[in-house]
Design an enzyme around this catalytic site. Structure first.
Site, mmCIF file in Angstrom:
data_model
loop_
_atom_site.group_PDB
_atom_site.id
_atom_site.type_symbol
_atom_site.label_atom_id
_atom_site.label_comp_id
_atom_site.label_asym_id
_atom_site.label_seq_id
_atom_site.Cartn_x
_atom_site.Cartn_y
_atom_site.Cartn_z
ATOM 1 N N CYS A 4 0.772 -1.195 0.185
ATOM 2 C CA CYS A 4 0.102 0.188 -0.043
ATOM 3 C C CYS A 4 0.812 1.274 0.027
ATOM 4 O O CYS A 4 1.757 1.437 0.939
ATOM 5 C CB CYS A 4 -0.956 0.018 1.448
ATOM 6 S SG CYS A 4 -1.810 1.643 1.417
ATOM 7 N N CYS A 7 0.466 3.408 3.317
ATOM 8 C CA CYS A 7 1.201 2.734 4.410
ATOM 9 C C CYS A 7 2.370 3.053 4.258
ATOM 10 O O CYS A 7 3.321 3.271 5.357
ATOM 11 C CB CYS A 7 0.872 1.405 4.414
ATOM 12 S SG CYS A 7 -0.659 0.767 5.100
ATOM 13 N N ASP A 30 -0.937 16.422 -2.070
ATOM 14 C CA ASP A 30 -1.268 15.328 -3.016
ATOM 15 C C ASP A 30 0.068 15.456 -4.035
ATOM 16 O O ASP A 30 0.532 16.698 -4.474
ATOM 17 C CB ASP A 30 -2.521 15.847 -3.663
ATOM 18 C CG ASP A 30 -2.958 14.436 -4.492
ATOM 19 O OD1 ASP A 30 -3.881 13.884 -4.242
ATOM 20 O OD2 ASP A 30 -2.267 14.301 -5.383
ATOM 21 N N HIS A 46 -4.099 0.895 8.485
ATOM 22 C CA HIS A 46 -4.524 0.564 7.136
ATOM 23 C C HIS A 46 -6.046 0.529 7.204
ATOM 24 O O HIS A 46 -6.454 -0.506 7.851
ATOM 25 C CB HIS A 46 -3.754 -0.371 6.308
ATOM 26 C CG HIS A 46 -4.103 -0.643 5.054
ATOM 27 N ND1 HIS A 46 -3.924 -0.281 3.928
ATOM 28 C CD2 HIS A 46 -5.128 -1.601 4.514
ATOM 29 C CE1 HIS A 46 -4.486 -0.416 2.919
ATOM 30 N NE2 HIS A 46 -5.376 -1.130 3.198
ATOM 31 N N ASN A 86 -13.243 9.630 -2.325
ATOM 32 C CA ASN A 86 -13.753 8.702 -3.519
ATOM 33 C C ASN A 86 -13.683 7.435 -2.611
ATOM 34 O O ASN A 86 -12.705 7.070 -1.867
ATOM 35 C CB ASN A 86 -12.553 8.649 -4.544
ATOM 36 C CG ASN A 86 -12.682 10.065 -5.287
ATOM 37 O OD1 ASN A 86 -13.728 10.516 -5.575
ATOM 38 N ND2 ASN A 86 -11.585 10.583 -5.728
ATOM 39 N N GLY A 92 -14.241 6.156 -8.029
ATOM 40 C CA GLY A 92 -13.075 6.788 -8.840
ATOM 41 C C GLY A 92 -11.866 6.752 -7.774
ATOM 42 O O GLY A 92 -10.735 7.318 -7.823
ATOM 43 N N HIS A 97 -6.482 3.009 0.399
ATOM 44 C CA HIS A 97 -5.948 3.451 1.740
ATOM 45 C C HIS A 97 -6.957 4.546 2.166
ATOM 46 O O HIS A 97 -6.714 5.757 1.239
ATOM 47 C CB HIS A 97 -4.544 3.545 2.041
ATOM 48 C CG HIS A 97 -4.201 4.058 3.329
ATOM 49 N ND1 HIS A 97 -3.174 3.121 4.256
ATOM 50 C CD2 HIS A 97 -4.624 4.988 4.284
ATOM 51 C CE1 HIS A 97 -3.163 3.765 5.164
ATOM 52 N NE2 HIS A 97 -3.978 4.769 5.455
ATOM 53 N N HIS A 99 -8.688 7.976 2.304
ATOM 54 C CA HIS A 99 -8.024 9.346 2.483
ATOM 55 C C HIS A 99 -9.090 10.256 2.208
ATOM 56 O O HIS A 99 -10.102 10.126 1.573
ATOM 57 C CB HIS A 99 -6.923 9.417 1.563
ATOM 58 C CG HIS A 99 -7.355 9.013 0.252
ATOM 59 N ND1 HIS A 99 -7.431 7.889 -0.184
ATOM 60 C CD2 HIS A 99 -7.503 9.839 -0.951
ATOM 61 C CE1 HIS A 99 -7.822 7.646 -1.432
ATOM 62 N NE2 HIS A 99 -7.779 8.732 -2.020
ATOM 63 N N HIS A 101 -9.728 14.133 0.542
ATOM 64 C CA HIS A 101 -8.965 15.200 -0.159
ATOM 65 C C HIS A 101 -9.418 16.507 0.227
ATOM 66 O O HIS A 101 -10.645 16.482 0.614
ATOM 67 C CB HIS A 101 -9.398 15.067 -1.669
ATOM 68 C CG HIS A 101 -8.920 13.787 -2.371
ATOM 69 N ND1 HIS A 101 -8.079 13.967 -3.415
ATOM 70 C CD2 HIS A 101 -9.459 12.549 -2.477
ATOM 71 C CE1 HIS A 101 -7.726 12.775 -3.919
ATOM 72 N NE2 HIS A 101 -8.766 11.996 -3.346
#
Ligand code: 5GP
Ligand code: ZN
Length: 112
Positions: A4, A7, A30, A46, A86, A92, A97, A99, A101
């Site tokens: 990952c 990770c 990002d 995770h 997403n 999408g 893992h 997250h 945005h």
């Protein structure tokens, strides 16, 4: 999860530009920003996606979401910001893992 990407970022095996870290949560820029400010808030543990969260993740999710306005303010997004999660291939999601945005600034941005 040894394969990952996020990770590996948590473990320091892949470099990232960190903007926040505590014992449970990490936030970093990002690598392909779609706004002037674009960071990702992730749990250090995770969890593949929002669809994999359970009641035991409630406090962690709250901690992550409450971090969004703090980061936005620190990054100068005084007029407001966008958040995006997403979930799943159909949603999408590319990195499995969890997250959030957090992005904004510059021209108005949309990502649907
Ligand atoms: P998703 O489509 O899964 O919601 O978004 C994954 C995000 O992770 C994308 O915006 C992508 O640019 C970002 N990303 C993928 N790999 C890396 C990486 O190695 N480092 C950083 N900082 N961001 C990454
Ligand atoms: Zn992971």
């Amino acid at each position: 999860m040894s394969d990952c990407i996020f990770c590996k970022i948590v473990a320091g095996e892949i470099p990232s530009t960190k903007v926040y870290e505590d014992d449970e949560v990490l936030a970093f820029n990002d690598i392909h920003p779609f706004a002037r400010v674009h960071c990702l808030i992730i749990p250090k543990m995770h969890v593949a996606s929002l669809a994999d969260c359970a009641p035991e993740h409630q406090a962690l999710l709250g901690r992550m979401l409450l971090l969004a306005p703090r980061l936005a303010k620190e990054q100068g997004l005084d007029a407001g910001f966008k958040t995006l999660v997403n979930t799943g291939r159909g949603g999408g999601q590319e990195v499995f893992h969890l997250h959030i945005h957090v992005f904004g600034g510059g021209d108005p941005v949309r990502r649907t």
